[in-house]
Enzyme design. Sequence first.
Site, PDB file in Angstrom:
ATOM      1  CG  HIS A  84      -1.908  -1.206   1.152  1.00 16.99           C
ATOM      2  ND1 HIS A  84      -1.181  -2.580   2.263  1.00 16.99           N
ATOM      3  CD2 HIS A  84      -3.308  -1.861   0.863  1.00 16.99           C
ATOM      4  CE1 HIS A  84      -2.058  -3.678   2.267  1.00 16.99           C
ATOM      5  NE2 HIS A  84      -3.324  -2.922   0.885  1.00 16.99           N
ATOM      6  CB  CYS A 106       1.107  -1.084  -5.704  1.00 10.92           C
ATOM      7  SG  CYS A 106       1.065  -1.930  -7.462  1.00 10.92           S
ATOM      8  CG  HIS A 134      -6.909   2.198   1.897  1.00  9.83           C
ATOM      9  ND1 HIS A 134      -6.036   1.817   1.486  1.00  9.83           N
ATOM     10  CD2 HIS A 134      -7.889   1.488   1.824  1.00  9.83           C
ATOM     11  CE1 HIS A 134      -5.789   1.279   1.038  1.00  9.83           C
ATOM     12  NE2 HIS A 134      -6.907   0.776   0.997  1.00  9.83           N
ATOM     13  CD  GLU A 136      -3.620   3.150  -2.974  1.00  9.46           C
ATOM     14  OE1 GLU A 136      -3.782   4.126  -3.829  1.00  9.46           O
ATOM     15  OE2 GLU A 136      -3.788   2.729  -2.852  1.00  9.46           O
ATOM     16  CB  THR A 175      -3.983   2.548  -6.611  1.00 12.93           C
ATOM     17  OG1 THR A 175      -4.205   1.898  -5.721  1.00 12.93           O
ATOM     18  CG2 THR A 175      -2.938   3.312  -6.630  1.00 12.93           C
ATOM     19  CG  ASN A 235      -9.429  -4.613  -5.089  1.00 14.83           C
ATOM     20  OD1 ASN A 235      -9.102  -5.057  -5.206  1.00 14.83           O
ATOM     21  ND2 ASN A 235      -8.478  -5.072  -3.467  1.00 14.83           N
ATOM     22  CB  SER A 278      -5.352  -7.925  -1.314  1.00 22.76           C
ATOM     23  OG  SER A 278      -6.363  -7.888  -1.674  1.00 22.76           O
TER      24      SER A 278
END
Length: 332
Positions: A84, A106, A134, A136, A175, A235, A278
């Site tokens: 993340h 990533c 989150h 990320e 993302t 996601n 994931s």
Amino acid sequence: MTVTKPKLTIRLCGPRGFCAGVDRAIQIVVLALKRYGAPVYVRHEIVHNRYVVEGLEAKGAVFVEELHEIPAEHRDQPVVFSAHGVPKSVPADASDRNLFYLDATCPLVSKVHKQAMRHERLGRHVVLIGHAGHPEVIGTMGQLPEGAVSLVETVADAETYQPVDPDNLGFVTQTTLSVDDTAGVIAKLTERFPNLKAPAADSICYATTNRQEAVKQAAPGCDFFLIVGAPNSSNSRRLVEVALRAGAKQSLLVQRASEIDWDAIGPVATVGLSAGASAPEVIVNEIIEAFKARYETTLELAEFSIENEHFLVNRELRDVELTTEDMAWVNG
């Protein structure tokens, strides 16, 4: 006496499951264990999936929330940063502690970091579209000085956002957002701030987009749509929303076949099945087998696109051999 099973069609979405960034992150931990031996420390969940985390723990990975939890006698062992991404303060802290770290962020998340930094370098205040808390989002906001980024989560937020300088704004996005929801937020921001600058390329990653489009195409006519993923996987949760909006009568997020409430599903003729980026393929196979035990099942592939992206692991690990057996526990 032979019991006749009810007939069922499973629409199996493609692409589904691991994206290149998740696959790379898991490979980094597996390869680090092969090269350096156990323990290999991992800051936060490497990806949002308990099956993956527990599988890596069984191989010798130790998950910690913060770097100070790593015992002094193990400071020579590597610590891996999750897919993340992390704030800049984390690698700086690792260096101060003389820790050897491997960054599994990533590459597409790193791209968002660079987009945000470019906006700031060009004198723009950064608007980050994403979900508060989150990892990320925390990592992206942590690439810039405090106060340089404003978080906008919804269209309602976009309607009330009051920047200091409305003519010098640039946006990036998490993302893993819903493509449709994000488009609405961007449209509202652009309506209010016509000089808002977009990043050079879309921030929502290809894997998020592809999985949502596959679910969107498969959902009409589905009595039930199962998404394999963790409750804290952004996601995966978005895929549940996409399935319902696209016409599935019901949709449910499950981590394992054991979580399926068969009574709640009721009589069904067509079930959609996909997996967040994931979620390992071995669990998808587990769920298909659970349906086959109860129904006379026909598999129907609902393929939107074929993904062939591949991201290289860290330079320090590229000469370590990765075998099919090393990844069989997640790939099925």
